[in-house]
Write an enzyme that holds these catalytic residues in place. Sequence first.
Site, PDB file in Angstrom:
ATOM      1  N   PHE A 191      47.450  22.757 -15.080  1.00 34.75           N
ATOM      2  CA  PHE A 191      46.509  23.843 -15.363  1.00 34.75           C
ATOM      3  C   PHE A 191      47.144  24.786 -16.373  1.00 34.75           C
ATOM      4  O   PHE A 191      48.228  25.315 -16.140  1.00 34.75           O
ATOM      5  CB  PHE A 191      46.120  24.578 -14.080  1.00 34.75           C
ATOM      6  CG  PHE A 191      44.882  25.393 -14.275  1.00 34.75           C
ATOM      7  CD1 PHE A 191      43.623  24.809 -14.142  1.00 34.75           C
ATOM      8  CD2 PHE A 191      44.953  26.732 -14.650  1.00 34.75           C
ATOM      9  CE1 PHE A 191      42.472  25.548 -14.361  1.00 34.75           C
ATOM     10  CE2 PHE A 191      43.806  27.480 -14.867  1.00 34.75           C
ATOM     11  CZ  PHE A 191      42.557  26.879 -14.720  1.00 34.75           C
TER      12      PHE A 191
ATOM     13  N   ARG B 275      33.807  30.643 -23.337  1.00 32.05           N
ATOM     14  CA  ARG B 275      34.538  31.645 -24.059  1.00 32.05           C
ATOM     15  C   ARG B 275      35.900  31.128 -24.521  1.00 32.05           C
ATOM     16  O   ARG B 275      36.528  31.659 -25.416  1.00 32.05           O
ATOM     17  CB  ARG B 275      34.749  32.852 -23.121  1.00 32.05           C
ATOM     18  CG  ARG B 275      33.466  33.652 -22.867  1.00 32.05           C
ATOM     19  CD  ARG B 275      33.671  34.695 -21.796  1.00 32.05           C
ATOM     20  NE  ARG B 275      33.145  34.169 -20.549  1.00 32.05           N
ATOM     21  CZ  ARG B 275      33.172  34.884 -19.410  1.00 32.05           C
ATOM     22  NH1 ARG B 275      33.765  36.059 -19.369  1.00 32.05           N
ATOM     23  NH2 ARG B 275      32.639  34.400 -18.310  1.00 32.05           N
ATOM     24  N   GLY B 276      36.357  30.072 -23.846  1.00 32.58           N
ATOM     25  CA  GLY B 276      37.737  29.608 -24.037  1.00 32.58           C
ATOM     26  C   GLY B 276      38.126  29.237 -25.455  1.00 32.58           C
ATOM     27  O   GLY B 276      39.284  29.371 -25.838  1.00 32.58           O
TER      28      GLY B 276
ATOM     29  N   LYS C 299      43.301  16.454 -21.788  1.00 34.97           N
ATOM     30  CA  LYS C 299      43.993  15.868 -20.627  1.00 34.97           C
ATOM     31  C   LYS C 299      43.401  14.475 -20.398  1.00 34.97           C
ATOM     32  O   LYS C 299      42.498  14.317 -19.563  1.00 34.97           O
ATOM     33  CB  LYS C 299      43.713  16.708 -19.369  1.00 34.97           C
ATOM     34  CG  LYS C 299      44.305  18.094 -19.355  1.00 34.97           C
ATOM     35  CD  LYS C 299      43.971  18.757 -18.006  1.00 34.97           C
ATOM     36  CE  LYS C 299      44.263  20.216 -18.000  1.00 34.97           C
ATOM     37  NZ  LYS C 299      43.747  20.892 -16.787  1.00 34.97           N
TER      38      LYS C 299
ATOM     39  N   ASP D  29      41.631  30.741 -19.791  1.00 35.44           N
ATOM     40  CA  ASP D  29      41.841  31.643 -18.663  1.00 35.44           C
ATOM     41  C   ASP D  29      42.177  30.948 -17.356  1.00 35.44           C
ATOM     42  O   ASP D  29      41.949  29.747 -17.173  1.00 35.44           O
ATOM     43  CB  ASP D  29      40.560  32.457 -18.414  1.00 35.44           C
ATOM     44  CG  ASP D  29      39.455  31.589 -17.813  1.00 35.44           C
ATOM     45  OD1 ASP D  29      39.094  30.566 -18.440  1.00 35.44           O
ATOM     46  OD2 ASP D  29      38.979  31.902 -16.697  1.00 35.44           O
TER      47      ASP D  29
ATOM     48  N   GLU E  47      36.300  23.099 -29.119  1.00 34.67           N
ATOM     49  CA  GLU E  47      36.495  23.308 -27.681  1.00 34.67           C
ATOM     50  C   GLU E  47      37.961  23.634 -27.410  1.00 34.67           C
ATOM     51  O   GLU E  47      38.846  23.255 -28.175  1.00 34.67           O
ATOM     52  CB  GLU E  47      36.034  22.030 -26.945  1.00 34.67           C
ATOM     53  CG  GLU E  47      36.188  22.028 -25.449  1.00 34.67           C
ATOM     54  CD  GLU E  47      35.411  23.112 -24.710  1.00 34.67           C
ATOM     55  OE1 GLU E  47      35.633  24.295 -25.003  1.00 34.67           O
ATOM     56  OE2 GLU E  47      34.626  22.758 -23.806  1.00 34.67           O
ATOM     57  N   ASP E  48      38.211  24.323 -26.323  1.00 35.69           N
ATOM     58  CA  ASP E  48      39.586  24.670 -25.984  1.00 35.69           C
ATOM     59  C   ASP E  48      40.331  23.498 -25.341  1.00 35.69           C
ATOM     60  O   ASP E  48      41.435  23.146 -25.740  1.00 35.69           O
ATOM     61  CB  ASP E  48      39.634  25.908 -25.050  1.00 35.69           C
ATOM     62  CG  ASP E  48      38.719  25.785 -23.831  1.00 35.69           C
ATOM     63  OD1 ASP E  48      37.992  24.773 -23.702  1.00 35.69           O
ATOM     64  OD2 ASP E  48      38.712  26.724 -23.001  1.00 35.69           O
TER      65      ASP E  48
ATOM     66  N   GLY F 135      35.675  15.674 -19.294  1.00 38.04           N
ATOM     67  CA  GLY F 135      34.821  15.291 -20.426  1.00 38.04           C
ATOM     68  C   GLY F 135      33.338  15.397 -20.113  1.00 38.04           C
ATOM     69  O   GLY F 135      32.501  15.184 -20.994  1.00 38.04           O
TER      70      GLY F 135
ATOM     71  N   ARG G  30      43.787  35.281 -21.103  1.00 38.78           N
ATOM     72  CA  ARG G  30      43.212  34.764 -22.354  1.00 38.78           C
ATOM     73  C   ARG G  30      43.948  35.274 -23.592  1.00 38.78           C
ATOM     74  O   ARG G  30      43.946  34.640 -24.629  1.00 38.78           O
ATOM     75  CB  ARG G  30      41.741  35.175 -22.472  1.00 38.78           C
ATOM     76  CG  ARG G  30      40.820  34.469 -21.492  1.00 38.78           C
ATOM     77  CD  ARG G  30      39.377  34.692 -21.926  1.00 38.78           C
ATOM     78  NE  ARG G  30      38.407  34.405 -20.881  1.00 38.78           N
ATOM     79  CZ  ARG G  30      37.887  33.191 -20.644  1.00 38.78           C
ATOM     80  NH1 ARG G  30      38.250  32.162 -21.361  1.00 38.78           N
ATOM     81  NH2 ARG G  30      37.007  33.023 -19.676  1.00 38.78           N
TER      82      ARG G  30
ATOM     83  N   ASP H  35      38.793  18.115 -20.123  1.00 36.41           N
ATOM     84  CA  ASP H  35      39.352  17.718 -18.835  1.00 36.41           C
ATOM     85  C   ASP H  35      38.655  16.415 -18.418  1.00 36.41           C
ATOM     86  O   ASP H  35      39.027  15.341 -18.861  1.00 36.41           O
ATOM     87  CB  ASP H  35      39.098  18.891 -17.880  1.00 36.41           C
ATOM     88  CG  ASP H  35      39.827  18.782 -16.569  1.00 36.41           C
ATOM     89  OD1 ASP H  35      40.951  18.280 -16.558  1.00 36.41           O
ATOM     90  OD2 ASP H  35      39.271  19.208 -15.539  1.00 36.41           O
TER      91      ASP H  35
ATOM     92  N   THR I 181      31.343  17.994 -19.424  1.00 37.49           N
ATOM     93  CA  THR I 181      30.624  19.050 -20.144  1.00 37.49           C
ATOM     94  C   THR I 181      30.306  18.603 -21.572  1.00 37.49           C
ATOM     95  O   THR I 181      29.159  18.685 -22.020  1.00 37.49           O
ATOM     96  CB  THR I 181      31.476  20.346 -20.202  1.00 37.49           C
ATOM     97  OG1 THR I 181      32.031  20.584 -18.909  1.00 37.49           O
ATOM     98  CG2 THR I 181      30.663  21.527 -20.655  1.00 37.49           C
ATOM     99  N   LEU I 182      31.332  18.106 -22.249  1.00 37.80           N
ATOM    100  CA  LEU I 182      31.122  17.740 -23.650  1.00 37.80           C
ATOM    101  C   LEU I 182      30.231  16.529 -23.823  1.00 37.80           C
ATOM    102  O   LEU I 182      29.440  16.474 -24.766  1.00 37.80           O
ATOM    103  CB  LEU I 182      32.462  17.500 -24.340  1.00 37.80           C
ATOM    104  CG  LEU I 182      33.089  18.736 -24.943  1.00 37.80           C
ATOM    105  CD1 LEU I 182      34.327  18.365 -25.718  1.00 37.80           C
ATOM    106  CD2 LEU I 182      32.107  19.474 -25.863  1.00 37.80           C
TER     107      LEU I 182
HETATM  108  P1  IMP Z   1      35.315  19.158 -18.319  1.00 35.03           P
HETATM  109  O1  IMP Z   1      35.956  18.429 -19.497  1.00 35.03           O
HETATM  110  O2  IMP Z   1      33.834  19.027 -18.300  1.00 35.03           O
HETATM  111  O3  IMP Z   1      35.943  18.742 -17.026  1.00 35.03           O
HETATM  112  O4  IMP Z   1      35.566  20.707 -18.437  1.00 35.03           O
HETATM  113  C1  IMP Z   1      36.377  21.264 -19.378  1.00 35.03           C
HETATM  114  C2  IMP Z   1      36.396  22.756 -19.163  1.00 35.03           C
HETATM  115  O5  IMP Z   1      37.084  23.058 -17.941  1.00 35.03           O
HETATM  116  C3  IMP Z   1      37.175  23.442 -20.259  1.00 35.03           C
HETATM  117  O6  IMP Z   1      36.344  23.811 -21.327  1.00 35.03           O
HETATM  118  C4  IMP Z   1      37.751  24.630 -19.540  1.00 35.03           C
HETATM  119  O7  IMP Z   1      36.805  25.682 -19.538  1.00 35.03           O
HETATM  120  C5  IMP Z   1      37.954  24.161 -18.124  1.00 35.03           C
HETATM  121  N1  IMP Z   1      39.347  23.712 -17.926  1.00 35.03           N
HETATM  122  C6  IMP Z   1      39.807  22.453 -17.805  1.00 35.03           C
HETATM  123  N2  IMP Z   1      41.131  22.410 -17.662  1.00 35.03           N
HETATM  124  C7  IMP Z   1      41.551  23.701 -17.691  1.00 35.03           C
HETATM  125  C8  IMP Z   1      42.859  24.323 -17.605  1.00 35.03           C
HETATM  126  O8  IMP Z   1      43.914  23.685 -17.488  1.00 35.03           O
HETATM  127  N3  IMP Z   1      42.854  25.671 -17.689  1.00 35.03           N
HETATM  128  C9  IMP Z   1      41.732  26.434 -17.825  1.00 35.03           C
HETATM  129  N4  IMP Z   1      40.506  25.893 -17.937  1.00 35.03           N
HETATM  130  C10 IMP Z   1      40.410  24.543 -17.853  1.00 35.03           C
HETATM  131 MG    MG Z   2      35.470  25.671 -21.792  1.00 36.57          MG
END
Ligand code: IMP
Ligand code: MG
Length: 178
Positions: free
Chosen positions: A153, A43-44, A132, A160, A100-101, A106, A166, A104, A108-109
């Site tokens: 964070f 949703r982000g 990040k 969120d 994407e919002d 990476g 949000r 982190d 998921t993507l």
């Molecule tokens: P990753 O890149 O697979 O570790 O996950 C990224 C997802 O983690 C993002 O799409 C967010 O939903 C969540 N996320 C990572 N960092 C933050 C943050 O600082 N605040 C809120 N959600 C975060």
């Molecule tokens: Mg997300």
Amino acid sequence: MAKDYIIETMFTEEELDAKIRELGARISNDYKDKDMHIVCILRGAAVFMAELIKRIDNHNLDIDFMSVSSYGHDTVSSGDIKILKDLDEPIEGKDVLIVEDIIDTGRTLAKLVALLKTRNPKSVEICTLLDKPERREADVDVKYVGFKIPDKFVVGFGIDYAQKHRGLPYIGAVKFKD
Ligand code: IMP
Ligand code: MG
């Protein structure tokens, strides 16, 4: 009891708006005359996507939504992603831009891009509002980045903390009080 925290502004509404206009101009130029298909990750990314498409000059631009959750986020194992909501439209032959919002680790993507590529799009690129880089674990090629941020964070502008904050019009860093 939940820890007390404050939210410190990291990017103001004006800074976000300026950055989104800049990204929109780059994307408009790169996707000129293309069959552009935006994939918004729920949703982000919803707020960012809504602001971004207003700054992209492409009348063929189409949007679709996907919601995914990553398995094994805090383990070393690399599970697959779980699709909570799949796209409504096929992407075969389309120029897909994932919006994407925040990126982190990476993970998921990286998995999402691999999955979407199996559906034979013409191209797949990523646009994220925040990145990040210090936290990166999976190799993911991100073409459009709004802001690189330190390992903090953040909340607001669609992002969120436990489903809260949000609706903030700015991006803020969560700071816990001792
Ligand atoms: P990753 O890149 O697979 O570790 O996950 C990224 C997802 O983690 C993002 O799409 C967010 O939903 C969540 N996320 C990572 N960092 C933050 C943050 O600082 N605040 C809120 N959600 C975060
Ligand atoms: Mg997300």
